[in-house]
Scaffold this motif. Structure first.
Motif, mmCIF file in Angstrom:
data_model
loop_
_atom_site.group_PDB
_atom_site.id
_atom_site.type_symbol
_atom_site.label_atom_id
_atom_site.label_comp_id
_atom_site.label_asym_id
_atom_site.label_seq_id
_atom_site.Cartn_x
_atom_site.Cartn_y
_atom_site.Cartn_z
ATOM 1 N N ILE A 47 -35.342 17.802 -121.654
ATOM 2 C CA ILE A 47 -36.874 16.917 -120.839
ATOM 3 C C ILE A 47 -36.601 15.714 -120.197
ATOM 4 N N ASN A 48 -37.726 15.347 -119.282
ATOM 5 C CA ASN A 48 -37.773 13.758 -119.282
ATOM 6 C C ASN A 48 -39.496 13.786 -119.479
ATOM 7 N N LEU A 49 -40.230 13.106 -119.974
ATOM 8 C CA LEU A 49 -41.796 13.523 -120.305
ATOM 9 C C LEU A 49 -41.670 12.038 -119.379
ATOM 10 N N GLY A 50 -42.805 12.182 -118.373
ATOM 11 C CA GLY A 50 -43.424 10.362 -117.423
ATOM 12 C C GLY A 50 -44.946 10.531 -117.586
ATOM 13 N N THR A 51 -44.028 8.903 -118.074
ATOM 14 C CA THR A 51 -44.724 8.131 -119.048
ATOM 15 C C THR A 51 -45.915 7.699 -118.467
ATOM 16 N N LEU A 52 -47.373 7.146 -118.265
ATOM 17 C CA LEU A 52 -47.866 5.893 -117.448
ATOM 18 C C LEU A 52 -49.579 5.839 -119.034
ATOM 19 N N ARG A 53 -49.418 4.277 -118.761
ATOM 20 C CA ARG A 53 -50.942 4.020 -119.762
ATOM 21 C C ARG A 53 -50.590 4.623 -121.046
ATOM 22 N N ASN A 54 -49.798 4.617 -121.411
ATOM 23 C CA ASN A 54 -49.689 5.487 -122.591
ATOM 24 C C ASN A 54 -50.274 7.634 -122.988
ATOM 25 N N GLU A 55 -49.736 7.793 -121.735
ATOM 26 C CA GLU A 55 -50.294 9.605 -121.385
ATOM 27 C C GLU A 55 -49.143 10.019 -120.937
ATOM 28 N N ILE A 56 -48.930 11.266 -121.273
ATOM 29 C CA ILE A 56 -47.641 12.123 -120.555
ATOM 30 C C ILE A 56 -48.049 12.759 -119.026
ATOM 31 N N TYR A 57 -47.444 11.465 -117.894
ATOM 32 C CA TYR A 57 -48.836 12.698 -116.700
ATOM 33 C C TYR A 57 -47.637 13.463 -116.065
ATOM 34 N N ARG A 58 -46.443 13.817 -116.372
ATOM 35 C CA ARG A 58 -45.645 14.908 -115.876
ATOM 36 C C ARG A 58 -44.158 15.688 -117.503
ATOM 37 N N ILE A 59 -44.406 16.529 -117.237
ATOM 38 C CA ILE A 59 -42.870 17.009 -117.619
ATOM 39 C C ILE A 59 -42.227 17.745 -116.451
ATOM 40 N N THR A 60 -40.819 17.419 -116.626
ATOM 41 C CA THR A 60 -40.290 17.617 -115.815
ATOM 42 C C THR A 60 -38.308 17.788 -116.202
ATOM 43 N N PRO A 61 -37.773 19.029 -115.593
ATOM 44 C CA PRO A 61 -36.543 19.844 -116.856
ATOM 45 C C PRO A 61 -35.225 18.342 -116.444
ATOM 46 N N ARG A 62 -34.841 18.250 -117.178
ATOM 47 C CA ARG A 62 -33.271 17.491 -117.532
ATOM 48 C C ARG A 62 -32.157 17.883 -117.667
ATOM 49 N N ALA A 63 -31.385 18.355 -116.641
ATOM 50 C CA ALA A 63 -30.091 19.041 -116.826
ATOM 51 C C ALA A 63 -29.106 18.945 -118.129
ATOM 52 N N ASN A 64 -28.850 20.337 -118.651
ATOM 53 C CA ASN A 64 -28.159 20.219 -120.043
ATOM 54 C C ASN A 64 -27.547 21.629 -119.926
ATOM 55 N N HIS A 65 -26.527 21.796 -119.828
ATOM 56 C CA HIS A 65 -25.609 23.364 -119.555
ATOM 57 C C HIS A 65 -25.279 23.893 -120.546
ATOM 58 N N ALA A 66 -25.423 22.814 -121.704
ATOM 59 C CA ALA A 66 -26.002 23.399 -123.254
ATOM 60 C C ALA A 66 -26.715 23.794 -123.267
ATOM 61 N N VAL A 67 -27.905 23.904 -123.135
ATOM 62 C CA VAL A 67 -28.941 24.421 -123.381
ATOM 63 C C VAL A 67 -30.057 25.252 -122.364
ATOM 64 N N ASN A 68 -30.191 24.181 -121.223
ATOM 65 C CA ASN A 68 -31.034 25.022 -119.866
ATOM 66 C C ASN A 68 -31.265 24.740 -118.827
ATOM 67 N N ARG A 69 -29.790 24.534 -118.484
ATOM 68 C CA ARG A 69 -29.046 24.418 -117.236
ATOM 69 C C ARG A 69 -30.114 23.349 -116.327
ATOM 70 N N TRP A 70 -30.886 23.571 -115.234
ATOM 71 C CA TRP A 70 -31.627 22.766 -114.645
ATOM 72 C C TRP A 70 -33.475 23.495 -114.459
ATOM 73 N N TRP A 71 -33.566 24.388 -115.989
ATOM 74 C CA TRP A 71 -34.560 24.318 -115.672
ATOM 75 C C TRP A 71 -35.974 24.977 -116.848
ATOM 76 N N ILE A 72 -37.103 24.487 -117.124
ATOM 77 C CA ILE A 72 -38.329 24.996 -117.782
ATOM 78 C C ILE A 72 -39.084 25.645 -117.870
ATOM 79 N N CYS A 73 -40.087 25.964 -118.436
ATOM 80 C CA CYS A 73 -40.627 27.343 -118.426
ATOM 81 C C CYS A 73 -41.634 26.372 -118.194
ATOM 82 N N ASP A 74 -42.915 26.911 -117.738
ATOM 83 C CA ASP A 74 -43.950 26.616 -117.436
ATOM 84 C C ASP A 74 -44.673 25.958 -118.184
#
Length: 549
Positions: free
Chosen positions: A232-259
């Motif tokens: 995943i990518n942790l979208g950070t701002l002002r020392n807080e995680i604002y959003r979490i998005t998937p990071r492509a990895n074909h050995a693990v999660n492809r392009w997806w993450i669960c809610d």
């Protein structure tokens, strides 16, 4: 395998490869909206039109299969004209509301408008208007005016979770995305439609209007939610995680993450006021020196009597588990280490695992090699009930977030039989409540480390946040205890990778320096890609034809 020419470059590709796939694999950019490698090919956006020699009309690169001797141009004058016409058509009813759109800054419609569109519009009539904030489900809102009908979201729901809540309704200019009557977009992977949407038509309620994306810094990390260990990518701002998005990895999660993983930041934010932040020893609070001294003073005599047990955590990093194992095998004179299980629900067919620990496999590897093995919690409870355990040193279970929705790791009655309970943790639990000595440590994303998922994929988590001044990294606290109980110094954090490679055979082939920011590496004897999220859509066809993703 067919050989063809594209922009005067000769390429040879596996049978069944499309022009777009071949181009992207070889660094040739062809604009596209509806195509996504994880979905079936729809061919309805038309922005990928290319010129093919001897073809009587434009060809869509996403669904035109390469043939031997084919000659393709992606940059001819005709192609540029076609792209400009498609962009003009797509923008006819678009509201052009980039200044207030969450997608601005990472919007393909915006990017392609600059790259391939006209600088002015010929359309002077009133634009069609439609719903701006249609609620599709618990996490996703739909804006009709921004939608370009690429159908990525529909195909995702049909082909990946196979829930099929979304469909295309009405016809012509009034055509719109919607949920079928009596249903809502509420599958466990619904947030992925927001990532897939190439424009700002689908937005995540939890991130909507919270920040412009160019202010957010993406930090490569690993999802802590279960044993899958999605990249995943942790979208950070002002020392807080604002959003979490998937990071492509074909050995693990492809392009997806669960809610659940996507919304882990909300879980942390809502529990922020309950964070363990003050060291405690008996009635004395706020003094790290006194807390560490109390822990050492309890462990030393109990070790001589053989009355010490350690509770590891499958949520701790490999590095932390390693030092805990060294502490058990050395200064604590072979004290037994126990490893709990955090199970909830069942495995599904995509990503979700019933094991809610991101590093159980890694903890097992390290404990077997360094501590001579580990015991189950049921064995620990019997030892506590028998009175043979005087002091319990516990790591976790709240290292990665609140554990209010989980049962107790150790039976409370059994826990009461220990005269001293020493706990290193970040969030409260029954263990921390029972502790005579509490040592608050860094939580999720506040320090770097390594996790190993259930399939043996070794991945690095990078620090994305700064912890509060009153907590310390778990590794540092364990090192302080090690140093106070031994004449030898604990290994420095920079030395741990060398020790792991030498002492844990599964890590002998790992290039530790290459782990940060990558998709990870397989531990020796593991083939993580064989247990990755199933490939779907175009990617499944590419793998079948010989491509390596």
């Amino acid at each position: 395998m067919p050989t063809f020419t594209i922009n005067d470059r000769e390429l040879t590709v596996p049978e069944g490869t499309t022009i777009l796939q071949a181009a992207l694999a070889n660094g040739i950019d062809i604009p596209h909206y509806c195509y996504h490698p994880g979905l079936s090919i729809a061919g309805n956006c038309r922005i990928c039109l290319v010129e093919v020699e001897k073809f009587p009309k434009p060809a869509i690169a996403c669904n035109t299969v390469v043939s031997d001797g084919m000659v393709v141009s992606t940059e001819s004058e005709k192609v540029h004209g076609w792209r400009k016409s498609v962009m003009e058509f797509l923008l006819v009813n678009h509201p052009l509301d980039c200044p207030i759109c969450d997608q601005a800054g990472e919007c393909r419609l915006q990017e392609y408008s600059y790259q391939h569109g006209a600088s002015t519009t010929r359309f002077v009539e009133e634009k069609e208007h439609g719903p701006k904030r249609r609620d599709l489900g618990p996490h996703v809102l739909f804006d009709w005016e921004r939608c370009i009908k690429c159908t990525r979201c529909i195909r995702f729901c049909e082909e990946v979770p196979k829930t099929g809540e979304l469909g295309m309704f009405l016809r012509g200019v009034r055509e719109e995305i919607g949920v079928f009557p009596g249903r809502e977009l509420a599958n466990p992977y619904s947030g992925n439609v927001v990532d897939l949407c190439p424009v700002g038509a689908l937005t995540l309620k939890e991130f909507r209007f919270r920040s412009r994306v160019w202010f957010v810094t993406d930090v490569p990390s690993v999802c802590p939610g279960c044993a899958r260990g999605c990249s995943i990518n942790l979208g950070t701002l002002r020392n807080e995680i604002y959003r979490i998005t998937p990071r492509a990895n074909h050995a693990v999660n492809r392009w997806w993450i669960c809610d659940e993983g996507r919304l882990w930041n909300r879980r942390l934010r809502e529990a922020g006021d309950r964070r363990l932040a003050t060291p405690r020893s008996g009635e004395q609070e706020g003094d790290w020196g006194a807390a560490l001294e109390a822990a050492s003073s309890a462990l030393a005599p109990a070790t001589r009597k053989g009355g010490v047990a350690l509770l590891a955590s499958p949520r701790a990093t490999v590095e932390e588990i390693y030092l805990l194992a060294r502490l058990a095998a050395g200064p604590l004179d072979g004290a037994r280490v126990y490893l709990p299980r955090h199970e909830r629900g069942e495995n599904d067919d995509l990503l979700i695992r019933s094991d809610r620990s991101p590093n159980r496999r890694g903890a097992e590897m390290v404990l077997e090699a360094v501590a001579g093995g580990f015991g189950e919690v049921a064995d620990l409870e019997r030892e506590l009930d028998s009175g043979r355990i005087d002091v319990l040193l516990a790591l976790g279970p709240g290292l990665l977030g609140p554990v209010d929705d989980e049962g107790d790791v150790i039976d409370r009655e059994s826990l009461g039989h220990a005269s001293r309970v020493i706990v290193l943790d970040a969030y409260p639990s029954a263990l921390s409540a029972a502790a005579q000595v509490l040592l608050p440590v860094s939580g999720y994303a506040e320090c770097g480390g390594t996790w190993v998922n259930f399939a043996g994929r070794v991945q690095h988590t990078e620090r994305a946040l700064l912890p509060t001044a009153t907590v310390r990294p778990a590794y540092t606290v364990l090192a302080d205890l090690f140093d106070s109980l031994s004449s030898k110094k604990a290994p420095a954090p920079a030395e741990v990778a060398t020790h792991l490679a030498q002492e844990v055979s599964a890590f002998a082939g790992i290039d530790w320096a290459a782990l940060p920011g990558s998709g990870g590496q397989d531990a020796d004897g593991c083939q993580a890609a064989e247990q990755a999220c199933p490939a779907t859509g175009a990617a499944a066809r590419m793998l079948a034809s010989g491509w390596k993703l």
